[in-house]
Design a protein around this motif. Structure first.
Motif, PDB file in Angstrom:
ATOM      1  N   VAL A  24       0.877  -1.092   0.028  1.00 46.62           N
ATOM      2  CA  VAL A  24       0.117   0.220   0.055  1.00 46.62           C
ATOM      3  C   VAL A  24       0.708   1.321   0.144  1.00 46.62           C
ATOM      4  CG1 VAL A  24      -1.656   1.222   1.157  1.00 46.62           C
ATOM      5  CG2 VAL A  24      -1.636  -1.315   1.319  1.00 46.62           C
ATOM      6  N   HIS A  25       0.769   1.843  -1.160  1.00 54.17           N
ATOM      7  CA  HIS A  25       1.824   3.084  -1.204  1.00 54.17           C
ATOM      8  C   HIS A  25       0.925   4.045  -1.333  1.00 54.17           C
ATOM      9  CE1 HIS A  25       5.287   0.509  -2.935  1.00 54.17           C
ATOM     10  NE2 HIS A  25       4.907   0.230  -1.687  1.00 54.17           N
ATOM     11  N   PHE A  26       1.365   5.506  -0.954  1.00 53.96           N
ATOM     12  CA  PHE A  26       0.732   6.857  -0.925  1.00 53.96           C
ATOM     13  C   PHE A  26       1.388   7.725  -1.836  1.00 53.96           C
ATOM     14  CE2 PHE A  26      -1.062   4.755   3.105  1.00 53.96           C
ATOM     15  CZ  PHE A  26      -2.123   4.427   2.636  1.00 53.96           C
ATOM     16  N   SER A  27       0.798   8.306  -2.487  1.00 54.11           N
ATOM     17  CA  SER A  27       1.431   9.726  -3.408  1.00 54.11           C
ATOM     18  C   SER A  27       1.973  10.552  -2.339  1.00 54.11           C
ATOM     19  CB  SER A  27       0.523  10.099  -4.412  1.00 54.11           C
ATOM     20  OG  SER A  27       0.775  11.207  -5.064  1.00 54.11           O
ATOM     21  N   ASN A  28       3.333  11.080  -2.619  1.00 52.65           N
ATOM     22  CA  ASN A  28       3.733  12.131  -1.877  1.00 52.65           C
ATOM     23  C   ASN A  28       3.960  13.408  -2.911  1.00 52.65           C
ATOM     24  OD1 ASN A  28       5.430  13.588  -0.435  1.00 52.65           O
ATOM     25  ND2 ASN A  28       7.124  12.571  -0.275  1.00 52.65           N
ATOM     26  N   ARG A  29       2.721  14.131  -2.538  1.00 55.69           N
ATOM     27  CA  ARG A  29       2.479  15.261  -3.662  1.00 55.69           C
ATOM     28  C   ARG A  29       3.539  16.598  -3.187  1.00 55.69           C
ATOM     29  NH1 ARG A  29      -3.921  15.066  -3.931  1.00 55.69           N
ATOM     30  NH2 ARG A  29      -4.136  13.056  -4.894  1.00 55.69           N
ATOM     31  N   GLY A  30       4.312  16.281  -1.915  1.00 52.99           N
ATOM     32  CA  GLY A  30       4.852  17.467  -1.875  1.00 52.99           C
ATOM     33  C   GLY A  30       4.229  18.711  -1.260  1.00 52.99           C
ATOM     34  N   SER A  31       4.783  19.873  -1.154  1.00 53.03           N
ATOM     35  CA  SER A  31       3.687  21.009  -0.688  1.00 53.03           C
ATOM     36  C   SER A  31       4.234  22.267  -1.595  1.00 53.03           C
ATOM     37  CB  SER A  31       4.404  21.252   0.658  1.00 53.03           C
ATOM     38  OG  SER A  31       5.626  21.911   0.534  1.00 53.03           O
ATOM     39  N   LEU A  32       3.728  23.374  -1.304  1.00 54.38           N
ATOM     40  CA  LEU A  32       4.050  24.760  -1.936  1.00 54.38           C
ATOM     41  C   LEU A  32       5.460  24.814  -2.194  1.00 54.38           C
ATOM     42  CD1 LEU A  32       2.429  26.954  -3.405  1.00 54.38           C
ATOM     43  CD2 LEU A  32       2.658  27.997  -1.096  1.00 54.38           C
TER      44      LEU A  32
ATOM     45  N   LYS B 110       7.531  16.985  -5.695  1.00 54.78           N
ATOM     46  CA  LYS B 110       6.717  15.875  -5.350  1.00 54.78           C
ATOM     47  C   LYS B 110       7.717  14.815  -5.120  1.00 54.78           C
ATOM     48  CE  LYS B 110       3.684  12.531  -7.532  1.00 54.78           C
ATOM     49  NZ  LYS B 110       2.922  12.060  -8.793  1.00 54.78           N
ATOM     50  N   GLY B 111       7.724  14.299  -4.044  1.00 57.45           N
ATOM     51  CA  GLY B 111       8.627  13.111  -3.746  1.00 57.45           C
ATOM     52  C   GLY B 111       8.411  11.728  -4.040  1.00 57.45           C
ATOM     53  N   PRO B 112       9.187  10.692  -3.576  1.00 54.68           N
ATOM     54  CA  PRO B 112       8.791   9.323  -3.942  1.00 54.68           C
ATOM     55  C   PRO B 112       7.692   8.871  -3.202  1.00 54.68           C
ATOM     56  CG  PRO B 112      10.746   9.498  -2.787  1.00 54.68           C
ATOM     57  CD  PRO B 112      10.387  10.783  -3.273  1.00 54.68           C
ATOM     58  N   PRO B 113       6.934   7.845  -3.627  1.00 53.50           N
ATOM     59  CA  PRO B 113       5.701   7.383  -2.727  1.00 53.50           C
ATOM     60  C   PRO B 113       6.060   6.907  -1.501  1.00 53.50           C
ATOM     61  CG  PRO B 113       6.375   5.911  -4.618  1.00 53.50           C
ATOM     62  CD  PRO B 113       7.177   7.090  -4.985  1.00 53.50           C
ATOM     63  N   ILE B 114       5.023   7.128  -0.728  1.00 54.37           N
ATOM     64  CA  ILE B 114       5.247   6.645   0.800  1.00 54.37           C
ATOM     65  C   ILE B 114       4.867   5.227   0.932  1.00 54.37           C
ATOM     66  CG2 ILE B 114       4.584   6.858   3.108  1.00 54.37           C
ATOM     67  CD1 ILE B 114       4.051  10.054   2.367  1.00 54.37           C
TER      68      ILE B 114
END
Length: 311
Positions: A11-19, A23-27
């Motif tokens: 189960v991987h979650f998207s790491n969308r980053g912030s303002l 965007k980082g690698p998936p969690i």
């Protein structure tokens, strides 16, 4: 084929980053775990916050999307097709949530709380529904006259029993219990756990219990999986884990269990001291360069541990 069989679950979650960050690698909340469970047994998932144990339970019941892997329930694949494929299994798989204070709607009466799953899956008259709820309350040790009360009129232990009544209303085959007693006073925890065992025997229930407390897991479970950062560090029977712990993380969890037996305090103190020394001197032997557990390898037919160069 096992009653419940989990294979290479991710189960991987998207790491969308912030303002201000990219965007980082998936969690990787859950990163390739597996276990099987026979009907009537209890499996325990243990680990600290962020280990992935709750995400695993929520993925099995359909509250988190599965990235990849297999979830077989009585031979039927639950992972394929996203959350919609779970609809037909809702009545057979139920969940007991951690906090009995927030998991019950404070604006609803007990009658409506427990009857909700019945209304979703069964067609009953108002009288039949009332009798069903009263029978469930009696089954969990509460007065059938409590149906018109609200959650705030009950103690924490009583609220958790109401949550259990709601979970067993549809006569499920598998119950996922996420920290079922962590929000309760210690004096009440044993009562609820013993009741869960009694009702398991009565209804032939299968449990997946998620907890950070190895003491509770030892009391309740036949098999145990120890999770750290989305992976197993060790899994085996309860006897394997407690009598022959192999991984330093497992040993640290066991060393943290209070021992009320005065004759074993010196032995426990020596064990804690040895674990502390091993952790400080050989931590890098247990995890890879990214601080993650190695793949599991067999110690015995039932015992697996994440150590390099074994098996």
């Amino acid at each position: 084929m096992s009653f419940l069989e989990i294979s290479d679950l991710k189960v991987h979650f998207s790491n969308r980053g912030s303002l201000f960050s990219k965007k980082g690698p998936p969690i990787k909340a859950v990163d390739g775990i597996q276990f099987s469970l026979e009907q009537g047994q209890t499996y325990g998932l243990v680990g600290e916050s962020g280990s992935g144990k709750t995400t695993t339970g929520r993925a099995i019941i359909g509250l988190n999307a599965i990235t990849s892997g297999s979830v077989l329930f009585q031979g039927q694949q639950l992972a394929a097709g996203g959350l919609r494929s779970h609809a037909g299994f809702r009545r057979d798989i139920q969940m007991i949530f951690q906090d009995p204070y927030s998991s019950l709607n404070p604006k609803k009466r007990v009658l409506d709380i427990i009857a909700e799953p019945l209304r979703n899956f069964e067609k009953q008259s108002a009288g039949e529904e009332k009798r069903s709820v009263q029978q469930l309350l009696e089954q969990v040790g509460l007065s059938p006259e409590s149906i018109y009360k609200y959650p705030h009129e009950f103690s924490g232990g009583q609220r958790q029993r109401i949550g259990i009544a709601r979970a067993i209303a549809l006569k499920p085959k598998l119950i996922i219990a996420d920290e079922p007693v962590s929000a309760l006073d210690v004096s009440v925890q044993a009562q609820v756990l013993n009741f869960m065992q009694d009702i398991q025997k009565e209804l032939n229930l299968t449990y997946l219990i998620i907890s950070h407390d190895l003491g509770i897991i030892r009391h309740m479970c036949d098999h145990i999986g120890i999770m750290y950062k989305g992976r197993y560090v060790e899994r085996g029977t309860t006897a394997d884990i407690f009598n022959q712990p192999q991984h330093i993380y497992t040993k640290r969890l066991i060393s943290a269990i209070p021992d009320i037996d005065p004759t074993k305090r010196e032995e426990k103190h020596s064990f804690r001291k040895a674990v502390k020394v091993e952790y400080e001197q050989a931590y890098e032997n247990y995890f890879d360069e990214d601080g993650l557990a190695y793949p599991l390898k067999p110690v015995s037919e039932t015992h697996f541990v994440a150590l390099p160069g074994r098996g």
